[in-house]
Design a protein around this motif. Sequence first.
Motif, mmCIF file in Angstrom:
data_model
loop_
_atom_site.group_PDB
_atom_site.id
_atom_site.type_symbol
_atom_site.label_atom_id
_atom_site.label_comp_id
_atom_site.label_asym_id
_atom_site.label_seq_id
_atom_site.Cartn_x
_atom_site.Cartn_y
_atom_site.Cartn_z
ATOM 1 N N ALA A 29 0.868 -1.179 0.000
ATOM 2 C CA ALA A 29 0.000 0.000 0.000
ATOM 3 C C ALA A 29 0.905 1.228 0.000
ATOM 4 O O ALA A 29 1.777 1.366 0.859
ATOM 5 N N ARG A 30 0.707 2.094 -0.974
ATOM 6 C CA ARG A 30 1.592 3.262 -1.130
ATOM 7 C C ARG A 30 0.730 4.514 -1.233
ATOM 8 O O ARG A 30 -0.157 4.590 -2.100
ATOM 9 N N ASP A 31 0.984 5.489 -0.326
ATOM 10 C CA ASP A 31 0.235 6.737 -0.426
ATOM 11 C C ASP A 31 1.008 7.742 -1.273
ATOM 12 O O ASP A 31 2.182 7.556 -1.573
ATOM 13 N N GLN A 32 0.325 8.775 -1.680
ATOM 14 C CA GLN A 32 0.925 9.857 -2.453
ATOM 15 C C GLN A 32 0.514 11.174 -1.821
ATOM 16 O O GLN A 32 -0.671 11.510 -1.764
ATOM 17 N N ARG A 33 1.506 11.883 -1.295
ATOM 18 C CA ARG A 33 1.233 13.200 -0.737
ATOM 19 C C ARG A 33 2.192 14.182 -1.365
ATOM 20 O O ARG A 33 3.391 14.172 -1.085
ATOM 21 N N GLY A 83 3.523 14.408 -4.267
ATOM 22 C CA GLY A 83 4.637 13.846 -5.023
ATOM 23 C C GLY A 83 5.603 13.030 -4.206
ATOM 24 O O GLY A 83 6.562 12.487 -4.736
ATOM 25 N N VAL A 84 5.381 12.937 -2.884
ATOM 26 C CA VAL A 84 6.244 12.134 -2.018
ATOM 27 C C VAL A 84 5.399 10.999 -1.465
ATOM 28 O O VAL A 84 4.268 11.213 -1.011
ATOM 29 N N SER A 85 5.915 9.789 -1.497
ATOM 30 C CA SER A 85 5.122 8.633 -1.088
ATOM 31 C C SER A 85 5.688 7.988 0.162
ATOM 32 O O SER A 85 6.870 8.085 0.470
ATOM 33 N N SER A 86 4.771 7.326 0.887
ATOM 34 C CA SER A 86 5.132 6.482 2.013
ATOM 35 C C SER A 86 4.433 5.152 1.780
ATOM 36 O O SER A 86 3.318 5.118 1.247
ATOM 37 N N GLN A 87 5.054 4.048 2.151
ATOM 38 C CA GLN A 87 4.455 2.770 1.830
ATOM 39 C C GLN A 87 4.641 1.768 2.951
ATOM 40 O O GLN A 87 5.513 1.906 3.812
ATOM 41 N N SER A 88 3.768 0.757 2.945
ATOM 42 C CA SER A 88 3.875 -0.380 3.846
ATOM 43 C C SER A 88 3.692 -1.642 3.025
ATOM 44 O O SER A 88 2.938 -1.670 2.046
ATOM 45 N N ALA A 89 4.374 -2.700 3.440
ATOM 46 C CA ALA A 89 4.306 -3.971 2.719
ATOM 47 C C ALA A 89 3.847 -5.070 3.675
ATOM 48 O O ALA A 89 4.160 -5.058 4.871
ATOM 49 N N TYR A 90 3.083 -6.024 3.139
ATOM 50 C CA TYR A 90 2.619 -7.176 3.903
ATOM 51 C C TYR A 90 2.960 -8.413 3.085
ATOM 52 O O TYR A 90 2.582 -8.531 1.911
ATOM 53 N N THR A 91 3.719 -9.337 3.689
ATOM 54 C CA THR A 91 4.133 -10.556 2.990
ATOM 55 C C THR A 91 3.308 -11.733 3.487
ATOM 56 O O THR A 91 3.208 -11.967 4.692
ATOM 57 N N LEU A 92 2.717 -12.467 2.534
ATOM 58 C CA LEU A 92 1.872 -13.617 2.859
ATOM 59 C C LEU A 92 2.478 -14.883 2.272
ATOM 60 O O LEU A 92 2.623 -14.985 1.052
ATOM 61 N N PRO A 93 2.829 -15.884 3.111
ATOM 62 C CA PRO A 93 3.272 -17.173 2.579
ATOM 63 C C PRO A 93 2.072 -18.069 2.274
ATOM 64 O O PRO A 93 1.099 -18.109 3.040
ATOM 65 N N ILE A 94 2.115 -18.774 1.166
ATOM 66 C CA ILE A 94 1.052 -19.708 0.783
ATOM 67 C C ILE A 94 1.696 -21.049 0.475
ATOM 68 O O ILE A 94 2.606 -21.135 -0.361
ATOM 69 N N ALA A 95 1.225 -22.106 1.155
ATOM 70 C CA ALA A 95 1.707 -23.458 0.896
ATOM 71 C C ALA A 95 0.823 -24.092 -0.178
ATOM 72 O O ALA A 95 -0.402 -23.956 -0.152
ATOM 73 N N VAL A 96 1.450 -24.780 -1.130
ATOM 74 C CA VAL A 96 0.722 -25.433 -2.222
ATOM 75 C C VAL A 96 1.043 -26.924 -2.178
ATOM 76 O O VAL A 96 2.211 -27.316 -2.094
ATOM 77 N N ARG A 97 -0.006 -27.747 -2.218
ATOM 78 C CA ARG A 97 0.160 -29.196 -2.159
ATOM 79 C C ARG A 97 -0.525 -29.839 -3.360
ATOM 80 O O ARG A 97 -1.539 -29.346 -3.858
ATOM 81 N N SER A 98 0.032 -30.982 -3.789
ATOM 82 C CA SER A 98 -0.574 -31.747 -4.893
ATOM 83 C C SER A 98 -1.415 -32.878 -4.336
ATOM 84 O O SER A 98 -1.225 -33.326 -3.198
ATOM 85 N N GLN A 99 -2.390 -33.391 -5.146
ATOM 86 C CA GLN A 99 -3.186 -34.550 -4.757
ATOM 87 C C GLN A 99 -2.296 -35.794 -4.791
ATOM 88 O O GLN A 99 -1.314 -35.864 -5.537
ATOM 89 N N PRO A 100 -2.634 -36.880 -3.951
ATOM 90 C CA PRO A 100 -1.856 -38.134 -4.016
ATOM 91 C C PRO A 100 -1.860 -38.685 -5.434
ATOM 92 O O PRO A 100 -2.877 -38.662 -6.124
ATOM 93 N N ASN A 101 -0.743 -39.214 -5.846
ATOM 94 C CA ASN A 101 -0.597 -39.657 -7.230
ATOM 95 C C ASN A 101 0.049 -41.035 -7.282
ATOM 96 O O ASN A 101 1.156 -41.231 -6.784
ATOM 97 N N ASN A 102 -0.698 -42.046 -7.876
ATOM 98 C CA ASN A 102 -0.160 -43.384 -8.094
ATOM 99 C C ASN A 102 0.495 -43.453 -9.463
ATOM 100 O O ASN A 102 0.017 -42.844 -10.430
ATOM 101 N N ALA A 103 1.576 -44.198 -9.531
ATOM 102 C CA ALA A 103 2.288 -44.328 -10.802
ATOM 103 C C ALA A 103 1.466 -45.166 -11.782
ATOM 104 O O ALA A 103 0.822 -46.149 -11.400
ATOM 105 N N PRO A 104 1.445 -44.842 -13.058
ATOM 106 C CA PRO A 104 0.771 -45.676 -14.062
ATOM 107 C C PRO A 104 1.558 -46.969 -14.292
ATOM 108 O O PRO A 104 2.693 -47.112 -13.836
#
Length: 732
Positions: free
Chosen positions: A503-507, A509-530
């Motif tokens: 989020a970045r403001d503009q006053r 011509g001069v800006s101030s900003q804050s950042a928020y970092t979100l981690p997301i875990a991604v998993r796959s479905q179980p998979n049997n070999a053909p």
Amino acid sequence: MRKYFYFVFFLALSFKSFATHIVGGEIELIQLKNPSPGMTHEVILNLYFDAINGDAAAEDISLTLTFIQKSTLGRVGEATCQRVSRDFIKYIDPTCSKGDLKTMLIKYRAVVNLTAAFFSDPAGYAIVWERCCRNVIITNIAKPGDAGMVFYTEFPPITTANSTPHFKDVVADYLCINQNFEMDFSASDADGDSLTYELITPWAGYSSRTVTNPVSIGRSSYPLTTWADGISLSNVIPGESPLEIHPTRGILYVRPNKLGLYVFSVMVKEYRKGKMIGLTKRDFQLKVVECPINLPPQVMVKNQNSSVFFNENEVVNIKKGDKRCFDILYLDPDINQKITITARGVNFDAQKIKLPAVSNVVVQNADTLRSTFCLDDCVITNNNQPAEFIISVSDNGCPVPQIRHYRMRINFEDAVNNRPIVSTSLTDIPTVMYGDTLEFTVFGKDIDLDTLSLTSAGRGFALSNLGFSFTPQSGVGSVQSTLKFIPNCAAVLEKQILLDFVARDQRCGVSSQSAYTLPIAVRSQPNNAPRVLTSLSDNTVEVILSPTEPTEISFEVDASDSDNERIELIGIPDGFDFTNAMMTFENKEGIGNVGSRFIWAPVCSILNGQDSKEFVVNFRTQDKACEQKQDTVSVKFLLKNNLAPANPLAQYNTFTPNEDGINDYFNFGDIPENNCNRQFVRFEVFNRYGKPIFTTSDRNFKWSGDKEPTGEYLYILHFTDEVFKGIIHLIR
């Protein structure tokens, strides 16, 4: 003898006469923007000449400047400058000129070629010209009629692109006793270099009444003029406020209290990236005379709609929401003079002062005049310091305007810019399975109600590449946007992803900003070999090759996936090519199950003369899951030549065709079966005269001798790779 290099050569007139005429001046060196061949710079000498007390016959038609290498003090060239113009100085108000005082600006010019061969010394170079003499009526130096003048400028090597500072033209040559005098004596720099100013003792140099224009040589220093009694560098022009110059703005200021003609010298130094690269010296003289009293304007400032005036230099506090407008009340005791108001920011951009045009307003009576100015909402200073600026009210008095400066300092209580806040609608760190969808809202908020923007970015990846969608938003005070995530296989392989929301403001011509970092875990479905299988009972196939009766190899290859995912089935020959080996197999792809047929009819030529050869084909199936799995089955093909035991060929060669049932015909028994190396062609019998009497291609022939008489006969047995000959005995 040292050689000198002359850039421009002109015949110059030499004057032997002595005169008291020089007021001052300086040397400029300008790098040409569009140089002609062999010319790189323009050199100019500005000479201020006393047209009243000077001897006109002593005015030089041309003059020769000397170039000095600073490190060696050796002369490296000369430039002869021709006079190109002569004009009286122009007062701000032309009516300010005085009949008994006329100063003329004479310009001399030459175009020169400064080459790298002679002007690359890192220590730099100097341009020098010396001339005698100064005005005999000068008040503040001893024996002014004997004092010469040194015009002097230093510049860096030409490998540093540079033009020397350019002084503004002088707009006055006298000032009034017991009255304020302020004149802009500054210079500009075409290269944007920083300039500083200081008063120095004027240089006298080595010129004299007898040698008015000596040939300049390199020197580490030059003789100075001698101040008159009671005069020093601290009171070059004595007064209630002696002469001074602003170190960065180049403004001269003095309030003199003694009549006379005063010479002074200003040194401007040129800095680039904190390093001094050059300097220029300018001499001038000002005459203190009796004048009608010209009082400076008066000025007061207050908040708009207020009756209380500010004390100068007090810090005025402006609360959040208060108007930033002020009233200027001004007057000039001298009726019928013209007033001009300007503003200059000290620690912020003066363009953010909304000051109505006040220029040459005529003061018709003693009434106080009013003007209103406002400060832009975007007045910003460093480190939240008060905004400081100067309001200047000037008249059109002579010789220069009388100026009243009013300094204001304003503190804005709402100057602090709070950082915006970033948040999401999530309550926990999310984990997303392949095939699922994650969706949530991202919020940006600014308590200052500034204009706000909300953006998102992947840490080390583009959002769309991993299945994210997010639309940046902007607004005032608060914004929000939705992030949607449908993970693809690239996201699954990352396992954990970092998203940055900003989020970045503009006053203003001069800006101030804050950042928020979100981690997301991604998993796959179980998979049997053909699985992949062939229809062969044994995945090793042995084939005896026949040159006449090819053997076809054919079987099914089937692949299946218990997860019912899309799979592919491919054949991979090990070290050879399907087409060259004349094998047939079509790669297939499908969902859950897929099959393809393998067909091959190998021929003898594939052995390439060898008795046996081995071929391996790998059949592989692989699913299309994000974390792919596979299975492979290998089929080995062993090809062999038919290597039957060799036939001794005709164990006997005598027969008796008498129909007694014993040895009635001739043959070889079982001729070996054809193989890839040898095949039976024909059998022939010839009589003693070489005439063929029997020919057959039947490998199981029987020759009964026909009606041939008893005797010896020649036979020939033909194979593809060899011919055998022998004798047959026929007895009747």
